[in-house]
Design a protein around this motif. Structure first.
Motif, PDB file in Angstrom:
ATOM      1  N   GLU A 102       0.842  -1.195   0.000  1.00 28.21           N
ATOM      2  CA  GLU A 102       0.000   0.000   0.000  1.00 28.21           C
ATOM      3  C   GLU A 102       0.878   1.246   0.000  1.00 28.21           C
ATOM      4  O   GLU A 102       1.865   1.318   0.741  1.00 28.21           O
ATOM      5  CB  GLU A 102      -0.911  -0.002   1.227  1.00 28.21           C
ATOM      6  N   VAL A 103       0.497   2.224  -0.825  1.00 34.65           N
ATOM      7  CA  VAL A 103       1.244   3.482  -0.924  1.00 34.65           C
ATOM      8  C   VAL A 103       0.251   4.636  -0.873  1.00 34.65           C
ATOM      9  O   VAL A 103      -0.947   4.461  -1.127  1.00 34.65           O
ATOM     10  CB  VAL A 103       2.071   3.565  -2.227  1.00 34.65           C
ATOM     11  N   THR A 104       0.758   5.808  -0.544  1.00 34.52           N
ATOM     12  CA  THR A 104      -0.041   7.027  -0.578  1.00 34.52           C
ATOM     13  C   THR A 104       0.357   7.825  -1.806  1.00 34.52           C
ATOM     14  O   THR A 104       1.552   8.033  -2.057  1.00 34.52           O
ATOM     15  CB  THR A 104       0.202   7.874   0.692  1.00 34.52           C
ATOM     16  N   CYS A 105      -0.627   8.258  -2.565  1.00 37.03           N
ATOM     17  CA  CYS A 105      -0.353   9.050  -3.768  1.00 37.03           C
ATOM     18  C   CYS A 105       0.226  10.398  -3.336  1.00 37.03           C
ATOM     19  O   CYS A 105      -0.417  11.145  -2.591  1.00 37.03           O
ATOM     20  CB  CYS A 105      -1.623   9.243  -4.574  1.00 37.03           C
ATOM     21  N   PRO A 106       1.430  10.705  -3.782  1.00 37.59           N
ATOM     22  CA  PRO A 106       2.071  11.958  -3.356  1.00 37.59           C
ATOM     23  C   PRO A 106       1.455  13.173  -4.052  1.00 37.59           C
ATOM     24  O   PRO A 106       0.737  13.054  -5.048  1.00 37.59           O
ATOM     25  CB  PRO A 106       3.523  11.758  -3.798  1.00 37.59           C
ATOM     26  N   LYS A 107       1.771  14.335  -3.522  1.00 32.74           N
ATOM     27  CA  LYS A 107       1.297  15.585  -4.126  1.00 32.74           C
ATOM     28  C   LYS A 107       2.180  15.884  -5.328  1.00 32.74           C
ATOM     29  O   LYS A 107       3.310  16.340  -5.196  1.00 32.74           O
ATOM     30  CB  LYS A 107       1.356  16.729  -3.117  1.00 32.74           C
ATOM     31  N   VAL A 108       1.642  15.578  -6.488  1.00 34.61           N
ATOM     32  CA  VAL A 108       2.327  15.804  -7.764  1.00 34.61           C
ATOM     33  C   VAL A 108       1.344  16.473  -8.715  1.00 34.61           C
ATOM     34  O   VAL A 108       0.125  16.390  -8.518  1.00 34.61           O
ATOM     35  CB  VAL A 108       2.852  14.476  -8.370  1.00 34.61           C
ATOM     36  N   PRO A 109       1.837  17.118  -9.764  1.00 37.05           N
ATOM     37  CA  PRO A 109       0.923  17.742 -10.725  1.00 37.05           C
ATOM     38  C   PRO A 109       0.083  16.686 -11.437  1.00 37.05           C
ATOM     39  O   PRO A 109       0.564  15.597 -11.749  1.00 37.05           O
ATOM     40  CB  PRO A 109       1.862  18.424 -11.723  1.00 37.05           C
ATOM     41  N   PRO A 110      -1.188  16.990 -11.699  1.00 36.23           N
ATOM     42  CA  PRO A 110      -2.036  16.046 -12.440  1.00 36.23           C
ATOM     43  C   PRO A 110      -1.439  15.770 -13.820  1.00 36.23           C
ATOM     44  O   PRO A 110      -0.947  16.675 -14.489  1.00 36.23           O
ATOM     45  CB  PRO A 110      -3.368  16.776 -12.574  1.00 36.23           C
ATOM     46  N   ALA A 111      -1.470  14.511 -14.218  1.00 36.80           N
ATOM     47  CA  ALA A 111      -0.964  14.119 -15.541  1.00 36.80           C
ATOM     48  C   ALA A 111      -1.348  12.675 -15.812  1.00 36.80           C
ATOM     49  O   ALA A 111      -1.733  11.942 -14.898  1.00 36.80           O
ATOM     50  CB  ALA A 111       0.549  14.289 -15.614  1.00 36.80           C
ATOM     51  N   ASN A 112      -1.216  12.263 -17.071  1.00 39.12           N
ATOM     52  CA  ASN A 112      -1.556  10.891 -17.440  1.00 39.12           C
ATOM     53  C   ASN A 112      -0.336  10.098 -17.901  1.00 39.12           C
ATOM     54  O   ASN A 112      -0.475   9.102 -18.601  1.00 39.12           O
ATOM     55  CB  ASN A 112      -2.631  10.879 -18.523  1.00 39.12           C
ATOM     56  N   ASP A 113       0.852  10.530 -17.472  1.00 39.18           N
ATOM     57  CA  ASP A 113       2.075   9.830 -17.885  1.00 39.18           C
ATOM     58  C   ASP A 113       2.932   9.398 -16.696  1.00 39.18           C
ATOM     59  O   ASP A 113       4.146   9.440 -16.741  1.00 39.18           O
ATOM     60  CB  ASP A 113       2.882  10.672 -18.862  1.00 39.18           C
ATOM     61  N   TYR A 114       2.253   8.945 -15.632  1.00 39.18           N
ATOM     62  CA  TYR A 114       2.965   8.404 -14.472  1.00 39.18           C
ATOM     63  C   TYR A 114       3.081   6.891 -14.618  1.00 39.18           C
ATOM     64  O   TYR A 114       2.246   6.247 -15.258  1.00 39.18           O
ATOM     65  CB  TYR A 114       2.234   8.740 -13.170  1.00 39.18           C
ATOM     66  N   ALA A 115       4.099   6.333 -14.008  1.00 40.94           N
ATOM     67  CA  ALA A 115       4.280   4.878 -14.006  1.00 40.94           C
ATOM     68  C   ALA A 115       4.913   4.458 -12.691  1.00 40.94           C
ATOM     69  O   ALA A 115       5.679   5.210 -12.089  1.00 40.94           O
ATOM     70  CB  ALA A 115       5.164   4.440 -15.173  1.00 40.94           C
ATOM     71  N   ILE A 116       4.598   3.269 -12.272  1.00 36.92           N
ATOM     72  CA  ILE A 116       5.228   2.659 -11.102  1.00 36.92           C
ATOM     73  C   ILE A 116       6.454   1.896 -11.585  1.00 36.92           C
ATOM     74  O   ILE A 116       6.403   1.196 -12.596  1.00 36.92           O
ATOM     75  CB  ILE A 116       4.254   1.697 -10.401  1.00 36.92           C
ATOM     76  N   VAL A 117       7.552   2.040 -10.846  1.00 36.13           N
ATOM     77  CA  VAL A 117       8.743   1.242 -11.121  1.00 36.13           C
ATOM     78  C   VAL A 117       9.001   0.405  -9.878  1.00 36.13           C
ATOM     79  O   VAL A 117       9.177   0.942  -8.783  1.00 36.13           O
ATOM     80  CB  VAL A 117       9.975   2.118 -11.449  1.00 36.13           C
ATOM     81  N   LEU A 118       8.982  -0.901 -10.058  1.00 41.29           N
ATOM     82  CA  LEU A 118       9.219  -1.857  -8.982  1.00 41.29           C
ATOM     83  C   LEU A 118      10.660  -2.322  -9.064  1.00 41.29           C
ATOM     84  O   LEU A 118      11.086  -2.868 -10.083  1.00 41.29           O
ATOM     85  CB  LEU A 118       8.272  -3.050  -9.111  1.00 41.29           C
TER      86      LEU A 118
END
Length: 133
Positions: A102-118
């Motif tokens: 579980e993670v908390t979504c950080p305060k970042v600018p809205p956008a549709n080009d985020y990705a998780i890197v494991l």
């Protein structure tokens, strides 16, 4: 004579042990489980909690994984040519075989080009997804 026989026995025992150990080498594997969630249809809202999930069904035995401790970062920009200025750590110190954290979504600018890197052995990018305010 007794000492010579004892020395031979010890040498034989030690050499037999080394032969046995080298006959069964430990196989180490680089393990990169695919990120399942978030996926392309996912929208996170800043400040909310979400599960990052990855597939561990094809995992090798734990003792064979070279780096068993994972961490997750949020990347922005839509490609794997990121640098440290575009990453935010979301979680660390968990077992790479847990399959979810579980993670908390950080305060970042809205956008549709985020990705998780494991990360465990290596970085494994998930699908692009959206973060909204």
């Amino acid at each position: 004579m007794i000492m010579n026989g004892l020395t031979n026995f010890i040498c034989f025992t030690v050499l037999s042990f080394f032969a046995l150990v080298t006959a069964f080498p430990v196989v180490r594997e680089v393990y990169t489980p695919p990120v399942i969630l978030p996926d392309a249809s996912t929208v996170w809202v800043v400040g909310n909690q979400y599960n990052v999930t990855w597939n561990v069904t094809d995992a090798p035995p734990l003792q064979n994984i070279t780096d068993r401790t994972g961490f997750i970062v949020l990347a922005k920009g839509g490609d794997e040519a990121w640098d440290n200025n575009t990453l935010l750590e979301l979680a660390s110190g968990f077992s790479i075989l847990s399959g979810t954290v579980e993670v908390t979504c950080p305060k970042v600018p809205p956008a549709n080009d985020y990705a998780i890197v494991l990360f465990g052995d290596s970085g494994n990018f998930g699908n692009l997804f959206t973060i909204a305010e």
